[in-house]
Design a protein around this motif. Structure first.
Motif, PDB file in Angstrom:
ATOM      1  N   ALA A 287       0.845  -1.198   0.000  1.00 52.75           N
ATOM      2  CA  ALA A 287       0.000   0.000   0.000  1.00 52.75           C
ATOM      3  C   ALA A 287       0.877   1.244   0.000  1.00 52.75           C
ATOM      4  N   PRO A 288       0.455   2.328  -0.669  1.00 54.60           N
ATOM      5  CA  PRO A 288       1.262   3.554  -0.674  1.00 54.60           C
ATOM      6  C   PRO A 288       1.475   4.086   0.738  1.00 54.60           C
ATOM      7  N   GLN A 289       2.739   4.336   1.099  1.00 55.57           N
ATOM      8  CA  GLN A 289       3.060   4.869   2.424  1.00 55.57           C
ATOM      9  C   GLN A 289       4.110   5.967   2.364  1.00 55.57           C
ATOM     10  N   GLY A 290       4.439   6.422   1.157  1.00 54.20           N
ATOM     11  CA  GLY A 290       5.490   7.419   1.046  1.00 54.20           C
ATOM     12  C   GLY A 290       6.821   6.844   1.488  1.00 54.20           C
ATOM     13  N   ASP A 291       7.624   7.656   2.173  1.00 56.55           N
ATOM     14  CA  ASP A 291       8.951   7.227   2.613  1.00 56.55           C
ATOM     15  C   ASP A 291       9.003   6.923   4.113  1.00 56.55           C
ATOM     16  N   THR A 292       7.847   6.771   4.752  1.00 49.89           N
ATOM     17  CA  THR A 292       7.875   6.394   6.166  1.00 49.89           C
ATOM     18  C   THR A 292       8.565   5.052   6.337  1.00 49.89           C
ATOM     19  N   THR A 293       9.237   4.891   7.480  1.00 47.93           N
ATOM     20  CA  THR A 293       9.941   3.633   7.735  1.00 47.93           C
ATOM     21  C   THR A 293       9.173   2.722   8.689  1.00 47.93           C
ATOM     22  N   ILE A 294       7.922   3.065   9.018  1.00 48.92           N
ATOM     23  CA  ILE A 294       7.104   2.170   9.835  1.00 48.92           C
ATOM     24  C   ILE A 294       6.824   0.894   9.048  1.00 48.92           C
ATOM     25  N   ASP A 295       7.027  -0.247   9.674  1.00 49.43           N
ATOM     26  CA  ASP A 295       6.740  -1.544   9.059  1.00 49.43           C
ATOM     27  C   ASP A 295       5.457  -2.090   9.681  1.00 49.43           C
TER      28      ASP A 295
ATOM     29  N   VAL B  12      -6.814  -5.819   0.188  1.00 46.50           N
ATOM     30  CA  VAL B  12      -7.186  -6.890  -0.750  1.00 46.50           C
ATOM     31  C   VAL B  12      -5.877  -7.405  -1.336  1.00 46.50           C
ATOM     32  N   LEU B  13      -5.653  -8.701  -1.251  1.00 45.47           N
ATOM     33  CA  LEU B  13      -4.401  -9.267  -1.739  1.00 45.47           C
ATOM     34  C   LEU B  13      -4.313  -9.144  -3.260  1.00 45.47           C
ATOM     35  N   PRO B  14      -3.098  -9.016  -3.807  1.00 41.10           N
ATOM     36  CA  PRO B  14      -2.917  -8.673  -5.222  1.00 41.10           C
ATOM     37  C   PRO B  14      -3.699  -9.525  -6.206  1.00 41.10           C
ATOM     38  N   ALA B  15      -3.786 -10.817  -5.977  1.00 35.25           N
ATOM     39  CA  ALA B  15      -4.457 -11.707  -6.940  1.00 35.25           C
ATOM     40  C   ALA B  15      -5.949 -11.448  -7.036  1.00 35.25           C
ATOM     41  N   HIS B  16      -6.499 -10.656  -6.101  1.00 31.32           N
ATOM     42  CA  HIS B  16      -7.949 -10.476  -6.038  1.00 31.32           C
ATOM     43  C   HIS B  16      -8.381  -9.028  -6.278  1.00 31.32           C
ATOM     44  N   ARG B  17      -7.456  -8.215  -6.729  1.00 33.20           N
ATOM     45  CA  ARG B  17      -7.787  -6.810  -6.943  1.00 33.20           C
ATOM     46  C   ARG B  17      -8.485  -6.602  -8.286  1.00 33.20           C
ATOM     47  N   GLY B  18      -9.107  -5.429  -8.408  1.00 35.04           N
ATOM     48  CA  GLY B  18      -9.797  -5.086  -9.651  1.00 35.04           C
ATOM     49  C   GLY B  18     -11.197  -5.633  -9.754  1.00 35.04           C
ATOM     50  N   LYS B  19     -11.743  -6.154  -8.655  1.00 38.76           N
ATOM     51  CA  LYS B  19     -13.082  -6.758  -8.673  1.00 38.76           C
ATOM     52  C   LYS B  19     -14.055  -6.044  -7.735  1.00 38.76           C
ATOM     53  N   GLY B  20     -13.653  -4.923  -7.190  1.00 38.91           N
ATOM     54  CA  GLY B  20     -14.531  -4.192  -6.277  1.00 38.91           C
ATOM     55  C   GLY B  20     -14.628  -4.811  -4.896  1.00 38.91           C
TER      56      GLY B  20
ATOM     57  N   ASN C 282      -2.953   7.203  -2.182  1.00 33.18           N
ATOM     58  CA  ASN C 282      -3.770   6.020  -2.436  1.00 33.18           C
ATOM     59  C   ASN C 282      -5.110   6.458  -3.026  1.00 33.18           C
ATOM     60  N   GLU C 283      -5.075   6.870  -4.275  1.00 32.68           N
ATOM     61  CA  GLU C 283      -6.271   7.417  -4.913  1.00 32.68           C
ATOM     62  C   GLU C 283      -7.390   6.393  -4.989  1.00 32.68           C
ATOM     63  N   HIS C 284      -7.042   5.131  -5.188  1.00 34.32           N
ATOM     64  CA  HIS C 284      -8.070   4.099  -5.281  1.00 34.32           C
ATOM     65  C   HIS C 284      -8.873   4.003  -3.980  1.00 34.32           C
ATOM     66  N   MET C 285      -8.180   3.912  -2.844  1.00 39.60           N
ATOM     67  CA  MET C 285      -8.897   3.776  -1.578  1.00 39.60           C
ATOM     68  C   MET C 285      -9.667   5.033  -1.229  1.00 39.60           C
TER      69      MET C 285
ATOM     70  N   HIS D 138     -15.018   7.501  -0.706  1.00 42.23           N
ATOM     71  CA  HIS D 138     -15.996   8.477  -1.165  1.00 42.23           C
ATOM     72  C   HIS D 138     -17.279   7.786  -1.628  1.00 42.23           C
ATOM     73  N   SER D 139     -17.142   6.647  -2.283  1.00 43.88           N
ATOM     74  CA  SER D 139     -18.330   5.934  -2.773  1.00 43.88           C
ATOM     75  C   SER D 139     -19.182   5.397  -1.638  1.00 43.88           C
TER      76      SER D 139
END
Length: 323
Positions: free
Chosen positions: A196-204, A258-266, A293-296, A301-302
C-alpha cells in the motif's frame, strides 16, 4: 530577570492529576489552534491515547515537559514499539502553548527528548499540518516530509448496499478475538498491506504473526470488528474497525487490504460495505488514508466518507537533528 522555564521528564502513569490535566490543556489548546478539526478532544480520550498501545503497535507515551512557575506550558511526547521491525523508530510530537513560543522552549524539549528515544535512530512525527508553526519548526530542525495523509469522516445513517459476493468468495465476520480456524488467514491478509502507498515512512506494518495477534488481543482495551474475505478457503482480503473505548458512538476504520491476486473486482468496497452493517450503534466513523492512495480514497468516497483535512508525517535521523 525573566521567569525560568524548567525542563524535566514526566512519566504519565505516575503523574499527579494536576500534571495530567496540564498536558491535556496544552494538547487541547493546540487542537483548536493548529488542527483543522478545531475541536477540543475529550480528556478521557487523551488519557487513553497516552496510556495505551496505539493501532500500529507503539507503546504508551513518555514525556519531557516544560514548566513555568510549576505549570506545564509545553511537552515532548515519544512512543516506541517493541516490534522487532520497528525498533529503529520513535513516534514523537512537540507542543508548546502559543503564548510561550519563540522562546526556545520547543528546541529545549527537542534536546530533552533524546533521552526518551531509547536508542531509536529515526524519529517520525505524524501530526504536522501545512503552513502551521509545527511545519516551520520541523523544517528548521532537519525534518523532511515523508508522506501525506487524508483524514476522512463518515456519518453512518443507512449503510450502503453490500452488493453480491462473487462466486468462490466468502465473507467471515467477528468481534473481538479471531476464531482459531481463521487466525492464520487473518494474519496473511493483514500482512498484505505491504504494497500500500506509504510514502517514505519507515514504519513496518507487515510483521503480524499469530503470536503477535494473540498478544494484542489479550491486552486490548478497544474492541475490534473484523471482516475477512476468503477465496476457496484462503485469505483474499480484510478490513478492521476499532470501536472507540471512550465514545461508544465513534469508531476508527483501520486496515483495509485486498491481496494482489484479487484486486480489480470491487472487493475492497464490498468488505468495507459489509463492515458498515456490523456497526450497530455507531454514529461516526473516521479513517486516515495515504493521499497517494487514490483508489482507496475513491472507495471511501463511494461509501459516503467526506475528506476533513490533510496532514503530513515528517522524519529525521536522530544523528541529524538540528536543535
Amino acid at each position: 530577570m525573566g521567569v525560568v522555564v524548567e525542563i524535566e521528564e514526566l512519566e504519565f502513569a505516575s503523574a499527579p492529576e494536576e500534571d495530567r490535566r496540564g498536558l491535556y490543556e496544552v494538547l487541547a489548546t493546540w487542537a483548536v489552534e493548529d488542527s483543522p478539526s478545531k475541536k477540543r478532544p475529550l480528556y478521557e480520550s487523551c488519557v487513553a491515547m497516552w496510556e495505551l498501545r496505539d493501532d500500529v503497535g507503539f507503546e504508551a507515551a513518555h514525556f519531557a515537559v516544560a514548566r513555568e512557575e510549576g505549570k506545564i506550558i509545553g511537552y515532548a511526547e515519544v512512543k516506541v514499539s517493541k516490534a522487532e521491525a520497528n525498533t529503529h523508530l520513535a513516534n514523537a510530537n512537540i507542543v508548546v502553548l502559543p503564548q510561550h513560543r519563540r522562546r526556545g522552549i520547543g528546541t529545549a524539549l527537542l534536546r530533552a527528548m533524546r533521552s526518551l528515544l531509547r536508542g531509536r535512530t529515526v524519529i517520525e512525527a505524524w501530526s504536522v499540518y501545512k503552513d502551521s508553526p509545527a511545519e516551520q519548526f520541523a523544517a528548521a530542525r532537519g525534518f523532511r516530509v515523508v508522506t501525506t495523509m487524508t483524514r476522512q469522516r463518515l456519518t453512518l445513517a443507512d449503510p450502503p448496499e453490500i452488493g453480491e459476493v462473487p462466486a468462490g468468495y466468502e465473507l467471515v465476520t467477528w468481534k473481538g478475538a479471531a476464531p482459531e480456524e481463521f487466525v492464520e488467514a487473518y494474519v496473511e491478509a493483514l500482512n498484505g498491506i505491504r504494497d500500500a502507498p506509504q510514502g517514505d515512512t519507515t514504519i513496518d506494518l507487515t510483521q503480524n504473526t499469530v503470536e503477535s495477534i494473540r498478544r494484542e488481543e489479550a491486552t486490548a482495551v478497544a474492541v475490534h470488528w473484523v471482516v475477512l474475505l476468503l477465496h476457496e478457503g484462503e485469505a483474499a482480503g480484510v478490513t478492521v474497525v476499532e470501536l472507540n473505548s471512550v465514545v461508544p458512538t465513534l469508531a476508527e476504520q483501520l486496515q483495509t487490504v485486498v491481496l494482489p491476486a484479487h484486486r480489480g473486482k470491487g472487493l475492497g468496497r464490498l468488505i468495507k460495505a459489509r463492515m458498515l452493517h456490523n456497526l450497530t450503534g455507531i454514529e461516526e466513523i473516521r479513517t486516515r488514508t495515504s493521499s497517494e492512495n487514490e483508489h482507496m480514497l475513491r472507495v471511501n468516497h463511494s461509501l459516503g466518507y467526506e475528506d476533513t483535512f490533510i496532514y503530513m508525517a515528517v522524519q529525521a535521523k536522530t544523528a541529524d537533528l538540528q536543535p
